[in-house]
Design an enzyme around this catalytic site. Structure first.
Site, short mmCIF file in Angstrom:
data_model
loop_
_atom_site.label_atom_id
_atom_site.label_comp_id
_atom_site.label_asym_id
_atom_site.label_seq_id
_atom_site.Cartn_x
_atom_site.Cartn_y
_atom_site.Cartn_z
CG PHE A 34 -40.57 83.62 -54.83
CD1 PHE A 34 -39.86 83.10 -53.77
CD2 PHE A 34 -39.98 84.64 -55.57
CE1 PHE A 34 -38.59 83.56 -53.45
CE2 PHE A 34 -38.72 85.11 -55.27
CZ PHE A 34 -38.02 84.57 -54.20
CB ILE A 35 -44.81 78.69 -58.04
CG1 ILE A 35 -43.93 79.30 -59.13
CG2 ILE A 35 -46.17 78.30 -58.59
CD1 ILE A 35 -44.38 80.65 -59.65
NE ARG B 268 -50.92 94.29 -59.53
CZ ARG B 268 -50.39 94.64 -60.69
NH1 ARG B 268 -51.08 95.42 -61.52
NH2 ARG B 268 -49.20 94.20 -61.04
CG ASN C 56 -53.90 104.30 -22.12
OD1 ASN C 56 -53.79 104.94 -23.16
ND2 ASN C 56 -52.92 104.20 -21.24
CD GLN D 186 -45.87 97.95 -29.63
OE1 GLN D 186 -45.35 97.12 -30.36
NE2 GLN D 186 -45.21 98.54 -28.64
CD GLU E 42 -51.50 88.38 -56.87
OE1 GLU E 42 -51.04 88.47 -58.02
OE2 GLU E 42 -52.28 87.49 -56.52
#
Length: 419
Positions: free
Chosen positions: A194-195, A280, A315, A374, A401
């Site tokens: 997953f690099i 992070r 609404n 949504q 991370e």
């Protein structure tokens, strides 16, 4: 524009619903009448506002118009990123003596948030590249810094971070890639999974085992792409993050000079974790940019979409939902900026705050983006609308991370061990 103090090089530098309800990708939402309550410039210095504007303008003009194409064609936008590097975005928190912009972690967060409104996937890769450049700048010796940092800061060369393996994800200290010392070279064997950028990038910051089991047996090597024995797996097909390639990175008797080791043997795991603390915050900042864009997109849609004879903006249920999204966005931004400040100041609570920011912000911002989709109803599920791409691109932020489950472990460990 005048030079912005320490920036130097950095100082050189909408979407809406159409009549046929198709998104114009090249109109970026972040510059269209931002409501004051979610204005990301609140609390910033004049200098920070200046380079935030530079980042927003770059996102609007250079990224947003191509965001859909990069995603659909899975294009790695090298030239666009090099344009970003001309503004100083290739080494934002790298020291100026090796070509960096020398900015703070808070400054960096502001920039990544702004850039992500134009393309989350591309900005997220830029954040990884910056993390690698910072690791070399911080832990490398003079020769390593001079060799690698200038070409990374200019994005003449691109970097990838190599920690995860097929059998060691969250349990990073159990990695199996080995580096055996033979003379003045290490012989690497193993693979990384997953690099980001794998195969298309030039410099790989690799965590490998030079000693015994556990974190103290891990060292950090810088591996250059032309090194014999380095190869790559197939390009992965992903839900999002499609403007950056992802591949396995494979080492088969790959000989790397001892001169390319960052720090001493056994310091690699600490270097990796230090990099991830900033990573992070960076990825949380990218989540902020996506959520900010999606709040704007949702607001714009509510103002023009009609049902039952009036716009959706009338609404009350949707009004309340939009208010909740805006509140969660601002709360997330405040937490990221507090964590960034703590990391910059090397405070004792920095690691926990970085983990809190990553956990809270990536969860909250995904929910914001998903709620925006949504609100678009069926239109939100069409690829003509940017909101679906923000949802797809931001989903992985809860995984990489360090998964958000691992963030909970870090935070709880801190709470339970501090007296």
């Amino acid at each position: 524009m005048a030079a912005l103090g320490p920036l130097g090089r950095i100082a050189r530098f909408g979407s809406s619903i159409c009549r046929n309800h198709r998104l114009i990708y090249n109109r970026s939402p972040q510059r269209r009448g931002i409501a004051s309550c979610i204005d990301p410039s609140h609390g910033l210095t004049d200098e920070q506002k200046e380079f935030q504007k530079v980042a927003f303008d770059f996102a609007t003009n250079e990224m947003a118009p191509h965001m859909a194409e990069w995603d659909q064609k899975e294009m790695f936008p090298v030239e666009t990123m090099r344009k970003a590097a001309e503004l100083g975005f290739g080494g934002i928190y790298v020291q100026p003596d090796v070509g960096g912009s020398g900015l703070s972690r808070l400054d960096t967060s502001v920039i990544f948030e702004a850039l992500s409104t134009g393309c989350v996937s591309t900005t997220a890769y830029i954040s990884i590249h910056n993390m690698c450049a910072w690791m070399i700048d911080t832990f490398g010796n003079a020769e390593q810094r001079e060799k690698f940092c200038p070409i990374l800061c200019s994005m003449e060369k691109f970097a990838s971070y190599c920690l995860t393996e097929p059998g060691s994800g969250s349990d990073a200290a159990s990695l199996l890639t080995t580096a055996q010392l033979k003379g003045d070279h290490y012989i690497l064997n193993g693979s990384k999974a997953f690099i980001s950028g794998g195969g298309d990038t030039d410099i790989y910051v690799v965590m490998c085992r030079t000693g015994g089991k556990g974190p103290k047996g891990i060292s950090c090597l810088v591996v250059e792409k032309e090194t014999p024995g380095l190869s790559f797996g197939k390009k992965e097909k992903k839900v999002g993050w499609n403007s950056q390639p992802t591949r396995a990175v494979i080492f088969e008797d790959c000989a790397v000079p001892v001169a390319n080791r960052l720090g001493a043997e056994g310091q690699g795991f600490g270097i990796a974790m230090r990099g991830l603390n900033g990573g992070r915050i960076n990825i949380a900042s990218c989540s902020l940019g996506a959520a900010h864009a999606c709040v704007q997109l949702a607001r714009d849609h509510l103002l023009v979409r009609k049902q039952f004879g009036e716009t959706l903006s009338n609404n009350q249920f949707l009004q309340f939902k939009l208010a909740e999204m805006a509140t969660r966005l601002v709360a997330s931004r405040l937490l990221v900026r507090e964590a960034a400040t703590a990391l910059q100041e090397n405070r004792s609570d920095a690691v926990s705050l970085c983990s809190m920011a990553k956990l809270f912000v990536t969860d909250e911002c995904f929910d914001i983006c998903n709620q925006a989709l949504q609100m678009h109803g069926g239109y939100g599920y069409l690829k003509d609308y940017a909101v679906q791409q923000f949802v797809r691109d931001i989903r992985v932020h809860q995984i990489l991370e360090g998964t958000n489950e691992v963030m909970r472990m870090i935070i709880s460990r801190n709470l339970l061990t501090e007296s």
